[in-house]
Design a protein around this motif. Structure first.
Motif, PDB file in Angstrom:
ATOM      1  N   LEU A 180      -0.938  -2.996  -3.128  1.00 40.71           N
ATOM      2  CA  LEU A 180      -1.633  -1.784  -2.963  1.00 40.71           C
ATOM      3  C   LEU A 180      -0.541  -0.656  -2.214  1.00 40.71           C
ATOM      4  O   LEU A 180       0.306  -1.010  -1.307  1.00 40.71           O
ATOM      5  CB  LEU A 180      -2.716  -2.003  -1.865  1.00 40.71           C
ATOM      6  CG  LEU A 180      -3.795  -2.459  -2.289  1.00 40.71           C
ATOM      7  CD1 LEU A 180      -4.928  -2.931  -1.271  1.00 40.71           C
ATOM      8  CD2 LEU A 180      -4.543  -2.013  -3.593  1.00 40.71           C
ATOM      9  N   SER A 181      -0.540   0.501  -2.701  1.00 38.61           N
ATOM     10  CA  SER A 181       0.203   1.558  -2.445  1.00 38.61           C
ATOM     11  C   SER A 181      -0.226   2.779  -2.407  1.00 38.61           C
ATOM     12  O   SER A 181      -1.824   2.847  -3.018  1.00 38.61           O
ATOM     13  CB  SER A 181       1.547   1.645  -2.920  1.00 38.61           C
ATOM     14  OG  SER A 181       1.606   1.899  -4.260  1.00 38.61           O
ATOM     15  N   GLU A 182      -0.046   4.013  -2.022  1.00 35.38           N
ATOM     16  CA  GLU A 182      -0.242   5.319  -2.072  1.00 35.38           C
ATOM     17  C   GLU A 182       0.625   6.010  -2.920  1.00 35.38           C
ATOM     18  O   GLU A 182       1.659   6.026  -2.829  1.00 35.38           O
ATOM     19  CB  GLU A 182      -0.517   5.954  -0.697  1.00 35.38           C
ATOM     20  CG  GLU A 182      -1.854   5.547   0.202  1.00 35.38           C
ATOM     21  CD  GLU A 182      -2.136   6.246   1.248  1.00 35.38           C
ATOM     22  OE1 GLU A 182      -1.633   7.315   1.451  1.00 35.38           O
ATOM     23  OE2 GLU A 182      -3.209   5.872   1.956  1.00 35.38           O
ATOM     24  N   ASN A 183      -0.152   6.986  -3.924  1.00 36.91           N
ATOM     25  CA  ASN A 183       0.512   7.743  -4.692  1.00 36.91           C
ATOM     26  C   ASN A 183       0.716   9.222  -4.140  1.00 36.91           C
ATOM     27  O   ASN A 183       0.295   9.347  -2.973  1.00 36.91           O
ATOM     28  CB  ASN A 183      -0.166   8.042  -6.205  1.00 36.91           C
ATOM     29  CG  ASN A 183      -1.404   8.610  -6.229  1.00 36.91           C
ATOM     30  OD1 ASN A 183      -1.901   9.091  -5.047  1.00 36.91           O
ATOM     31  ND2 ASN A 183      -2.181   8.397  -7.064  1.00 36.91           N
ATOM     32  N   ALA A 184       1.210  10.156  -4.638  1.00 41.54           N
ATOM     33  CA  ALA A 184       1.534  11.654  -4.069  1.00 41.54           C
ATOM     34  C   ALA A 184       0.283  12.144  -3.752  1.00 41.54           C
ATOM     35  O   ALA A 184       0.299  12.959  -2.907  1.00 41.54           O
ATOM     36  CB  ALA A 184       2.459  12.135  -5.266  1.00 41.54           C
ATOM     37  N   GLN A 185      -0.712  11.994  -4.283  1.00 37.74           N
ATOM     38  CA  GLN A 185      -2.141  12.567  -4.143  1.00 37.74           C
ATOM     39  C   GLN A 185      -2.964  11.609  -3.037  1.00 37.74           C
ATOM     40  O   GLN A 185      -3.953  12.085  -2.825  1.00 37.74           O
ATOM     41  CB  GLN A 185      -2.807  12.525  -5.251  1.00 37.74           C
ATOM     42  CG  GLN A 185      -2.526  13.401  -6.359  1.00 37.74           C
ATOM     43  CD  GLN A 185      -1.218  13.061  -7.265  1.00 37.74           C
ATOM     44  OE1 GLN A 185      -1.155  11.678  -7.620  1.00 37.74           O
ATOM     45  NE2 GLN A 185      -0.205  14.024  -7.566  1.00 37.74           N
ATOM     46  N   GLY A 186      -2.258  10.832  -2.600  1.00 41.24           N
ATOM     47  CA  GLY A 186      -2.864  10.073  -1.316  1.00 41.24           C
ATOM     48  C   GLY A 186      -3.877   9.125  -1.731  1.00 41.24           C
ATOM     49  O   GLY A 186      -4.737   8.756  -1.143  1.00 41.24           O
ATOM     50  N   GLU A 187      -3.849   8.687  -2.876  1.00 41.77           N
ATOM     51  CA  GLU A 187      -4.729   7.827  -3.841  1.00 41.77           C
ATOM     52  C   GLU A 187      -4.179   6.304  -3.632  1.00 41.77           C
ATOM     53  O   GLU A 187      -3.218   6.282  -3.856  1.00 41.77           O
ATOM     54  CB  GLU A 187      -5.196   8.114  -5.275  1.00 41.77           C
ATOM     55  CG  GLU A 187      -5.791   9.598  -5.495  1.00 41.77           C
ATOM     56  CD  GLU A 187      -5.768  10.127  -6.716  1.00 41.77           C
ATOM     57  OE1 GLU A 187      -6.597  10.632  -7.192  1.00 41.77           O
ATOM     58  OE2 GLU A 187      -4.763   9.566  -7.578  1.00 41.77           O
ATOM     59  N   THR A 188      -5.085   5.482  -3.559  1.00 44.88           N
ATOM     60  CA  THR A 188      -4.650   4.003  -3.440  1.00 44.88           C
ATOM     61  C   THR A 188      -4.432   3.611  -4.957  1.00 44.88           C
ATOM     62  O   THR A 188      -5.378   3.823  -5.933  1.00 44.88           O
ATOM     63  CB  THR A 188      -5.816   3.101  -2.741  1.00 44.88           C
ATOM     64  OG1 THR A 188      -6.109   3.674  -1.373  1.00 44.88           O
ATOM     65  CG2 THR A 188      -5.266   1.769  -2.720  1.00 44.88           C
ATOM     66  N   VAL A 189      -3.493   2.853  -5.021  1.00 47.65           N
ATOM     67  CA  VAL A 189      -2.982   2.363  -6.148  1.00 47.65           C
ATOM     68  C   VAL A 189      -2.775   0.911  -6.223  1.00 47.65           C
ATOM     69  O   VAL A 189      -2.110   0.261  -5.259  1.00 47.65           O
ATOM     70  CB  VAL A 189      -1.758   3.292  -7.002  1.00 47.65           C
ATOM     71  CG1 VAL A 189      -1.221   2.540  -8.335  1.00 47.65           C
ATOM     72  CG2 VAL A 189      -1.954   4.510  -7.102  1.00 47.65           C
ATOM     73  N   LEU A 190      -3.218  -0.104  -7.208  1.00 54.16           N
ATOM     74  CA  LEU A 190      -2.913  -1.390  -7.243  1.00 54.16           C
ATOM     75  C   LEU A 190      -2.056  -1.584  -8.163  1.00 54.16           C
ATOM     76  O   LEU A 190      -2.263  -1.256  -9.431  1.00 54.16           O
ATOM     77  CB  LEU A 190      -4.507  -1.892  -7.461  1.00 54.16           C
ATOM     78  CG  LEU A 190      -4.208  -3.542  -7.791  1.00 54.16           C
ATOM     79  CD1 LEU A 190      -3.578  -4.279  -6.676  1.00 54.16           C
ATOM     80  CD2 LEU A 190      -5.682  -4.357  -8.096  1.00 54.16           C
ATOM     81  N   SER A 191      -0.911  -2.347  -7.929  1.00 54.40           N
ATOM     82  CA  SER A 191       0.120  -2.599  -8.772  1.00 54.40           C
ATOM     83  C   SER A 191       0.047  -4.099  -9.279  1.00 54.40           C
ATOM     84  O   SER A 191      -0.133  -4.806  -8.335  1.00 54.40           O
ATOM     85  CB  SER A 191       1.598  -2.069  -8.396  1.00 54.40           C
ATOM     86  OG  SER A 191       1.600  -0.885  -8.232  1.00 54.40           O
ATOM     87  N   LEU A 192      -0.254  -4.312 -10.503  1.00 52.49           N
ATOM     88  CA  LEU A 192      -0.101  -5.876 -10.808  1.00 52.49           C
ATOM     89  C   LEU A 192       0.768  -5.959 -12.054  1.00 52.49           C
ATOM     90  O   LEU A 192       1.048  -4.964 -12.843  1.00 52.49           O
ATOM     91  CB  LEU A 192      -1.525  -6.113 -11.675  1.00 52.49           C
ATOM     92  CG  LEU A 192      -2.785  -5.904 -10.434  1.00 52.49           C
ATOM     93  CD1 LEU A 192      -4.113  -6.056 -11.397  1.00 52.49           C
ATOM     94  CD2 LEU A 192      -2.576  -7.199  -9.770  1.00 52.49           C
TER      95      LEU A 192
END
Length: 203
Positions: A180-192
């Motif tokens: 899990l990380s945050e993108n430039a817009q502050g949204e949570t992103v799940l990388s798989l």
């Protein structure tokens, strides 16, 4: 609370009485397949006639209802799942001789199990549905997010334009496998990662 029913369209004919009994359809499918081993028939090669609609509805929570009654026989649901067909955003049960329209609230398949498997030295995500589909996540069967009503739901493409909803417990397992990380817009992103496929899902 009213039981789910199919909304009737007066311009569409209802399937004949011979085809309204799901047990009869199920027996026909068993005889036609000629094997107890579950397999997906070559639906894309069949060109049956359209036979109207049947009072069958798949709810967004995974329940199957027929004529206002909840279908409790999982073996029957598993069998019907093998002949699901989608055409022009409409869902059908499709056999070599007939194509009968059904109602689906969201998607008709549901993933409830997630595993990691090794194939030729690469690790892949393997998803299993409640109707015994095994889906290896790759470029043709990606996981993606899509809104449904007031929530963002995870899906995986299965076959013939049909997707499966990844149920909550299974998705939480995917979260544990990914990052899990945050993108430039502050949204949570799940990388798989599955094989050579990299997925980045906004959650």
């Amino acid at each position: 609370m009213d039981k789910p029913t199919i909304s009737k369209n007066p311009t569409k004919k209802v399937a004949s009485a011979d085809h309204k009994n799901l047990s009869s359809i199920a027996q026909y499918l068993k005889d036609a397949q000629g094997s107890h081993k579950r397999s997906i028939p070559p639906l894309d090669q069949w060109q049956p006639k359209h036979c109207g609609t049947i009072d069958l509805k798949v709810l967004a929570n995974g329940e199957w209802w027929h004529e206002g009654q909840l279908i409790k026989r999982q073996a029957m649901i598993d069998l019907f799942a093998t002949v699901l067909w989608k055409e022009d955003d409409t869902f059908y049960l499709k056999t070599p001789v007939e194509q009968i329209e059904i109602e689906v609230e969201d998607e008709p398949l549901f993933v409830n199990q997630v595993d990691q498997i090794d194939i030729e030295g690469k690790t892949y995500l393997q998803l299993k549905s409640t109707t015994q589909d095994l889906i290896i996540v790759d470029a043709e069967h990606p996981i993606f997010m899509r809104p449904f009503k007031d929530e963002l739901r995870p899906y995986v493409h299965v076959r013939f334009g049909i997707n499966a909803v990844i149920q909550r417990a299974a998705f939480l397992h995917l979260v544990e496998m990914g990052e899990l990380s945050e993108n430039a817009q502050g949204e949570t992103v799940l990388s798989l990662k599955s094989g050579d496929l990299d997925l980045h899902l906004g959650t």
